[in-house]
Design an enzyme around this catalytic site. Structure first.
Site, mmCIF file in Angstrom:
data_model
loop_
_atom_site.group_PDB
_atom_site.id
_atom_site.type_symbol
_atom_site.label_atom_id
_atom_site.label_comp_id
_atom_site.label_asym_id
_atom_site.label_seq_id
_atom_site.Cartn_x
_atom_site.Cartn_y
_atom_site.Cartn_z
ATOM 1 N N HIS A 132 7.659 -30.833 10.761
ATOM 2 C CA HIS A 132 7.054 -29.536 10.470
ATOM 3 C C HIS A 132 5.946 -29.655 9.416
ATOM 4 O O HIS A 132 4.993 -28.879 9.422
ATOM 5 C CB HIS A 132 8.120 -28.538 10.030
ATOM 6 C CG HIS A 132 9.160 -28.326 11.086
ATOM 7 N ND1 HIS A 132 8.866 -27.727 12.290
ATOM 8 C CD2 HIS A 132 10.466 -28.698 11.144
ATOM 9 C CE1 HIS A 132 9.949 -27.710 13.045
ATOM 10 N NE2 HIS A 132 10.937 -28.293 12.378
ATOM 11 N N ASP A 137 0.877 -1.173 0.000
ATOM 12 C CA ASP A 137 0.000 0.000 0.000
ATOM 13 C C ASP A 137 0.919 1.229 0.000
ATOM 14 O O ASP A 137 2.145 1.107 -0.135
ATOM 15 C CB ASP A 137 -0.987 -0.039 1.181
ATOM 16 C CG ASP A 137 -0.338 0.270 2.531
ATOM 17 O OD1 ASP A 137 0.900 0.360 2.611
ATOM 18 O OD2 ASP A 137 -1.085 0.419 3.523
ATOM 19 N N THR A 157 3.103 -0.870 8.761
ATOM 20 C CA THR A 157 3.621 -1.715 9.843
ATOM 21 C C THR A 157 3.875 -3.153 9.405
ATOM 22 O O THR A 157 4.566 -3.900 10.105
ATOM 23 C CB THR A 157 2.605 -1.787 10.993
ATOM 24 O OG1 THR A 157 1.375 -2.318 10.451
ATOM 25 C CG2 THR A 157 2.354 -0.425 11.616
ATOM 26 N N HIS A 212 10.271 -23.884 9.029
ATOM 27 C CA HIS A 212 9.287 -24.561 9.890
ATOM 28 C C HIS A 212 7.831 -24.346 9.480
ATOM 29 O O HIS A 212 7.003 -25.219 9.726
ATOM 30 C CB HIS A 212 9.467 -24.087 11.340
ATOM 31 C CG HIS A 212 10.727 -24.598 11.971
ATOM 32 N ND1 HIS A 212 11.048 -24.360 13.291
ATOM 33 C CD2 HIS A 212 11.753 -25.344 11.463
ATOM 34 C CE1 HIS A 212 12.222 -24.929 13.562
ATOM 35 N NE2 HIS A 212 12.664 -25.518 12.481
ATOM 36 N N CYS A 239 3.139 -3.037 4.020
ATOM 37 C CA CYS A 239 2.322 -1.863 4.352
ATOM 38 C C CYS A 239 3.125 -1.068 5.380
ATOM 39 O O CYS A 239 4.323 -1.304 5.545
ATOM 40 C CB CYS A 239 0.920 -2.247 4.836
ATOM 41 S SG CYS A 239 0.841 -3.086 6.426
HETATM 42 C C1 RB5 Z 1 -1.755 3.105 6.271
HETATM 43 O O1 RB5 Z 1 -1.715 4.365 6.813
HETATM 44 C C2 RB5 Z 1 -1.428 2.066 7.335
HETATM 45 O O2 RB5 Z 1 -2.498 1.929 8.197
HETATM 46 C C3 RB5 Z 1 -1.081 0.759 6.687
HETATM 47 O O3 RB5 Z 1 -0.008 0.924 5.819
HETATM 48 C C4 RB5 Z 1 -0.673 -0.371 7.619
HETATM 49 O O4 RB5 Z 1 0.335 0.037 8.497
HETATM 50 C C5 RB5 Z 1 -1.763 -1.086 8.297
HETATM 51 O O5 RB5 Z 1 -1.584 -2.040 9.032
#
Ligand code: RB5
Length: 144
Positions: free
Chosen positions: A132, A7, A66, A97, A64
């Protein structure tokens, strides 16, 4: 062939990873997003995971901000074992695993050097099988 997608929160890191794959001669398909404009990570997770499940690509990489939202989304899709990795140890053992087929990372969490090392480890480590394989099968049975 590797399917890669992010994203807007992972867009910058995706560019770095693609340059790294290109330099290493690893073929990939960029399934978006193609700018820093805001978009929804589940749409990208769906595109990359579909490429993996259809056999167009052997593995997927999802990024993304995080790495959390996109990994949660990917793991809702039957047949996907997506692993959010923040270091190479995790990348190594999720292949050995868990036979993870999708690597997830956070573009706002990792620097490009570490992210590229994680990517290399993920793409070059095989599944150990044996005990596994039994566990992975039990994990996949949870989808039924
Ligand atoms: C986008 O702002 C953010 O929420 C997305 O990239 C991600 O971190 C969501 O888990």
């Amino acid at each position: 062939m590797v399917a890669i997608g992010s994203d807007h929160g992972g867009f910058g890191l995706k560019q770095e990873i693609m340059a790294h794959l290109e330099a290493a001669g690893v073929p990939y398909q960029d399934l978006g997003t193609y700018s820093e404009d805001s978009c929804d990570y589940p749409d990208i997770a769906k595109a990359v995971c579909t490429a993996v499940l259809e056999g167009v690509c052997e593995k997927g990489i999802l990024i993304c901000g995080t790495g959390i939202g996109i990994s949660m989304s990917a793991n809702k899709i039957r047949g996907i074992r997506a692993a959010l990795c923040t270091d190479s140890f995790m990348a190594k053992y999720t292949r050995l695993h868990n036979d993870a087929n999708v690597l997830c990372m956070g573009g706002r969490v990792l620097g490009p050097g570490l992210a590229c090392e994680i990517t290399d480890t993920f793409l070059t480590t095989g599944f150990e099988g044996g005990r596994h394989a039994v566990r992975v099968q039990k994990m996949m049975d949870l989808e039924k």
